[in-house]
Design an enzyme around this catalytic site. Structure first.
Site, PDB file in Angstrom:
ATOM      1  CG  ASP A  94      57.510  -8.929 -82.185  1.00 46.97           C
ATOM      2  OD1 ASP A  94      56.909  -7.875 -82.478  1.00 46.97           O
ATOM      3  OD2 ASP A  94      57.602  -9.900 -82.967  1.00 46.97           O
ATOM      4  CG  ASP A 154      51.710 -10.134 -85.131  1.00 42.30           C
ATOM      5  OD1 ASP A 154      50.882 -10.524 -84.297  1.00 42.30           O
ATOM      6  OD2 ASP A 154      51.528  -9.161 -85.886  1.00 42.30           O
ATOM      7  CG  ASP A 214      55.129 -13.955 -94.985  1.00 46.11           C
ATOM      8  OD1 ASP A 214      55.717 -13.485 -93.987  1.00 46.11           O
ATOM      9  OD2 ASP A 214      55.573 -14.916 -95.638  1.00 46.11           O
ATOM     10  CB  THR A 222      53.238  -5.419 -81.582  1.00 50.74           C
ATOM     11  OG1 THR A 222      52.923  -6.007 -82.840  1.00 50.74           O
ATOM     12  CG2 THR A 222      52.035  -4.674 -81.051  1.00 50.74           C
ATOM     13  CB  SER A 234      52.976  -1.494 -91.016  1.00 51.77           C
ATOM     14  OG  SER A 234      53.083  -2.789 -91.581  1.00 51.77           O
ATOM     15  CG  HIS A 271      53.230   5.487 -87.662  1.00 52.79           C
ATOM     16  ND1 HIS A 271      53.686   5.492 -86.364  1.00 52.79           N
ATOM     17  CD2 HIS A 271      52.296   6.477 -87.751  1.00 52.79           C
ATOM     18  CE1 HIS A 271      53.074   6.464 -85.693  1.00 52.79           C
ATOM     19  NE2 HIS A 271      52.235   7.063 -86.505  1.00 52.79           N
ATOM     20  CG  ASP A 282      59.402 -12.946 -84.924  1.00 52.90           C
ATOM     21  OD1 ASP A 282      59.355 -11.719 -84.668  1.00 52.90           O
ATOM     22  OD2 ASP A 282      58.672 -13.486 -85.780  1.00 52.90           O
TER      23      ASP A 282
END
Length: 182
Positions: free
Chosen positions: A11, A13, A21, A54, A57, A95, A131
């Site tokens: 992954d 991030d 966030d 990854t 979005s 997406h 994570d």
């Protein structure tokens, strides 16, 4: 010869770079963990193939565009290559969560894309390092071994505890790589 046993899917991030966030929206906000680039290069030198899967979005949400994402990924690739490593493929889902796509983790579509691009019959025996539970679920759906890192959202995922029975847990990507190579 590339085999699933020598494939590590990461992954992005929270595993390779700091997470937010508020999304990583620019090259300036994309900050790798100090040891992650070295860890990826070490995997390559030890004969592993590295790919990245990854969810992005932020593209669907209009926070940044695909050109910005490509700039971040080109920077990642150049940092890894400067340390003697290689990333075989970076797959991303642009997406949003309500777009009903097949590529957004925890669905396995993005991992299947990596499998097809790398020409593997299956991903059984490869590793998915993430994570969050969505990373691990995507990996499990295609037969990957799973590893959770405590960076990014990993500590919160570990504290929640559910669904981690078959998952190896590490402080960060470098600790996972050290363990895997030994």
């Amino acid at each position: 010869m590339l085999s699933a046993d020598n494939l590590v899917i990461l992954d992005r991030d929270g595993v390779i770079n700091h997470d937010s966030d508020n999304y990583i929206k620019s090259l300036e906000e994309w900050v790798p963990y100090p040891s992650s680039i070295t860890a990826i290069a070490r995997l390559t030198r030890e004969g592993y193939t590295v790919a990245v899967a990854t969810n992005q979005s932020g593209i669907a949400r209009g926070y940044y565009d695909e050109a910005t994402l490509h700039t971040m990924h080109e920077h990642l690739i150049s940092l890894v290559e400067a340390e003697g490593g290689h990333i075989a493929h970076i797959a991303y889902c642009p997406h949003g969560p309500n777009d009903n796509c097949q590529c957004r983790k925890p669905l396995p579509g993005i991992l299947i894309q990596i499998q097809q691009i790398l020409g593997l019959e299956s991903l059984t025996g490869s590793w998915m390092v993430g994570d969050s539970l969505r990373d691990l679920r995507a990996g499990e759906a295609v037969g990957c071994e799973t590893a959770l890192v405590r960076t990014g959202k990993g500590s919160k995922t570990e504290q929640a505890g559910a669904g981690l029975e078959k998952t190896n847990i590490f402080d960060d990507l470098a600790q996972f790589v050290e363990w895997l190579i030994k």
